[in-house]
Design an enzyme around this catalytic site. Structure first.
Site, mmCIF file in Angstrom:
data_model
loop_
_atom_site.group_PDB
_atom_site.id
_atom_site.type_symbol
_atom_site.label_atom_id
_atom_site.label_comp_id
_atom_site.label_asym_id
_atom_site.label_seq_id
_atom_site.Cartn_x
_atom_site.Cartn_y
_atom_site.Cartn_z
ATOM 1 N N GLY A 324 34.505 34.034 35.245
ATOM 2 C CA GLY A 324 34.126 34.324 33.676
ATOM 3 C C GLY A 324 35.124 33.586 32.592
ATOM 4 O O GLY A 324 34.288 33.273 31.508
ATOM 5 N N PHE A 325 36.195 33.309 33.094
ATOM 6 C CA PHE A 325 37.174 32.533 32.146
ATOM 7 C C PHE A 325 37.109 30.928 32.390
ATOM 8 O O PHE A 325 37.692 30.400 31.409
ATOM 9 C CB PHE A 325 38.596 33.285 32.170
ATOM 10 C CG PHE A 325 38.478 34.781 31.806
ATOM 11 C CD1 PHE A 325 38.173 35.079 30.646
ATOM 12 C CD2 PHE A 325 39.277 35.456 32.437
ATOM 13 C CE1 PHE A 325 38.067 36.457 30.475
ATOM 14 C CE2 PHE A 325 39.355 36.776 32.135
ATOM 15 C CZ PHE A 325 38.693 37.201 31.129
ATOM 16 N N ASP A 431 42.581 43.863 38.092
ATOM 17 C CA ASP A 431 41.246 43.086 38.742
ATOM 18 C C ASP A 431 41.509 42.743 40.145
ATOM 19 O O ASP A 431 41.222 41.822 40.586
ATOM 20 C CB ASP A 431 40.817 41.870 37.896
ATOM 21 C CG ASP A 431 39.407 41.475 38.172
ATOM 22 O OD1 ASP A 431 38.804 42.383 38.547
ATOM 23 O OD2 ASP A 431 39.424 40.252 37.709
#
Length: 620
Positions: A324-325, A431
């Site tokens: 996602g990053f 996470d």
């Protein structure tokens, strides 16, 4: 601090200069200048002031619709209304009455424009009864008409007081005349009509009733007020004084007050804008200084520019992971070491995530934590360089034997224990999942991806978060709702428990589905706990395990169930987890049955903080 103080001094200096300029700004023109701009309109026998303007009387000295024109050399005055020119025959300043006639009716009737010209009702009102007459033209020459006339271009016409001939003539228009000039008979004589139209109409300006006094200028002379229109609720002209005779070409003016008010309000607005900009720039400067200070605290960690990053990754040719990053690329340093390079997406919002990750990883030095080798922070270009691990991430190796999985689970526990208790500042990962556990050539686990990590002092047992972070299926309940408890380092414990249970459950996933095909999608800690209660581990562990492997598997199950208790206070800390994993199976108490109505989730789906990984190598 010196730079910030300097900026504050510069802002204050600019503010004082701005006030000085506003203070010395000339607010209004002189009395002589006002008299020159708004001296009365004079043409022939007509001399007027407000609300009229024109010629050498400026437009802001009167109503915008009442512009007078002086026609020379005849010295006659005209006024344009709704696109038609009117001759101004007379103006009575005291009663505000005008005599107007259409200029195109001043000559022969056949030369007129033959169009209707009603006066504007918002500016004028009729003083006496008037009647509209209909003029028909281009009529049928074979018919007989009353009041008929003939024009060379217009053809046969008729002037009547009604619409009798509307169907017999092609064109028509109306004219307005006083009732006193209209004879009793239905048809009119054209010669008589021409005379009536040349005499024109008497109308009155629509001025408000507040009248009866003269305005006086500061030097005592009687005159007109320029800003007569005040508090206008509609289109009518509204005055505070009557329109009286003007003496000496001067007038009373409230413009200084209005301009002063406007100047003050404008100054306040400008000052507010300057203060806002100064505050905004100061905040940006402080934030940038804090980021630089944070990165400078990284000590000996090497920084790279973006050109060097491109060279290390051979222009980003080999992708080994996406998240996602950002995207993870394979690379090689000048000394030959293989590295993984995560290039973050160009986004204003991920600066804090970048700082978190670099700051977190730079504080770590542990065999079960991935090693950070460098970073790039060049404008919007950001990248992280860390050691490359040949065996990728754990999610691709869940089918390993129990002994190896046990060693991996113990290594992850030691890594998390180090993050929570071994660093100078506690690091909560937020996470933990198989994709974020990397394996080296000896299948030794290393915790990776600190993009969602949060740093806090060790004495802080409760963390404050504005968002839900992590991956669905591994996120602790308190991150969804505070009704389960406060967010803390125990959130990592829950994620670790789900990781361990998945390592055991995924190993024999096919056997579980075959044993209960109607319930294969059930929340898997549920059936794990049921098998534990029934002392039946066959479908979970399978056959062919050694006694040591079976003990380790049961130990992983018990520890995992302890870790996923819904209330954070019921979960063990990570140092206790390590102690439980290293201890004997007999020393472990059976855990309470956890809340087992978690809705079915896709373990690969992520929250808004992340996107789904699609790689054999997770981003760090």
């Amino acid at each position: 601090m010196d730079s910030l103080s300097s900026m504050g001094f510069q802002t204050a200096s600019f503010f004082l200069i701005l006030l000085f300029l506003f203070y010395h700004l000339p607010c209004v023109p002189s009395q002589q200048e006002r008299s020159r701009l708004c001296k009365p309109f004079q043409c022939g026998d007509i001399t007027v002031g407000f609300p009229f303007w024109g010629e050498n009387r400026q437009s802001d000295c009167g109503h915008f619709s009442l512009k007078l024109n002086c026609n020379k050399p005849s010295n006659t005055t005209s006024l344009t209304i709704s696109g038609h020119n009117y001759s101004v025959l007379h103006i009575d300043n005291k009663s505000n009455i005008l005599s107007l006639s259409r200029q195109d009716f001043s000559g022969p009737f056949c030369s007129a424009s033959f169009s209707s010209t009603p006066l504007r009702s918002d500016l004028f009102q009729n003083l006496q009864p008037y009647r509209n007459l209909t003029v028909f033209y281009m009529c049928d020459p074979r018919r007989h008409f009353f009041g008929n006339f003939t024009c060379p271009v217009k053809g046969l016409g008729s002037v009547v007081q009604n619409s009798t001939y509307r169907k017999l003539c092609d064109k028509s228009f109306s004219v307005t005349v006083p009732t006193s000039y209209v004879p009793e008979e239905e048809a009119l004589n054209l010669t008589h009509l021409e005379s009536v139209l040349r005499k024109g109409l008497e109308v009155k300006l629509k001025i408000s009733e507040m009248s009866g006094q003269e305005c006086v200028t500061t030097d005592g002379n009687s005159g007109f007020t320029r800003f007569c229109c005040t508090n206008v609720s509609g289109p009518e002209i509204s005055c505070l004084t009557s329109i009286t005779t003007m003496n000496n070409g001067t007038y009373s003016d409230n413009r200084p007050f209005l301009v002063t008010i406007g100047t003050v309000l404008g100054s306040i607005l400008c000052v507010c804008v300057v203060l806002f900009l100064a505050f905004y720039l100061n905040e940006r400067r402080i934030a940038k200084a804090a980021r630089i200070q944070h990165l400078e605290a990284l000590g000996t960690l090497r920084g790279y520019n973006y050109k060097q990053i491109k060279k290390i990754t051979k222009s980003f040719t080999e992708v080994v992971g996406r998240g996602g990053f950002g995207t993870v690329y394979r690379g090689r340093l000048r000394d030959g070491r293989k590295v993984a390079v995560k290039v973050l997406k160009d986004s204003k919002g991920n600066c804090e995530d970048f700082i978190n990750e670099v700051a977190s990883m730079s504080q770590t030095s542990h065999v079960n934590i991935v090693t950070l080798l460098g970073f790039c922070y060049e404008g919007s270009k950001r990248a992280i360089i860390y050691e490359f691990l040949e065996n990728g991430s754990l999610d691709q190796s869940l089918n390993l034997d129990v002994s190896t999985l046990y060693g991996i689970a113990l290594g992850v526990a030691r890594g998390l224990e180090y993050l929570h208790y071994g660093c100078k500042t506690r690091i909560v990962h937020f996470d933990i999942k198989p994709q974020n556990v990397l394996l080296d050539e000896n299948l030794r686990p290393k915790v990776a991806d600190f993009g969602l990590a949060k740093l806090c002092e060790k004495q802080e047992s409760i963390l404050s978060l504005l968002d839900t972070r992590g991956t669905i299926g591994y996120i602790a309940p308190e991150l969804f709702s505070r009704m389960y408890g406060s967010v803390s380092h125990k959130s990592d414990v829950y994620s670790y428990g789900m990781l361990v249970l998945e390592m055991i459950g995924a190993r024999n996933k096919e056997r579980v589905q075959n044993a209960d095909p109607n319930n294969s999608s059930a929340y898997f800690p549920d059936w794990i706990y049921k098998d534990l209660e029934n002392f039946d581990n066959t479908r979970l562990l399978g056959d062919g395990l050694t006694r040591e492997e079976e003990k380790n598997a049961k130990k992983m199950i018990l520890v995992g169930l302890w870790c996923i208790q819904f209330r954070p206070s019921d979960r063990p800390s990570m140092n206790k987890v390590v102690e439980m994993m290293e201890g004997s199976l007999d020393s472990l108490d059976p855990p309470p049955k956890p809340l087992l109505h978690m809705p079915m989730q896709n373990n690969n789906a992520e929250s808004s903080q992340l996107s789904v990984e699609s790689s054999i190598y997770s981003e760090v």
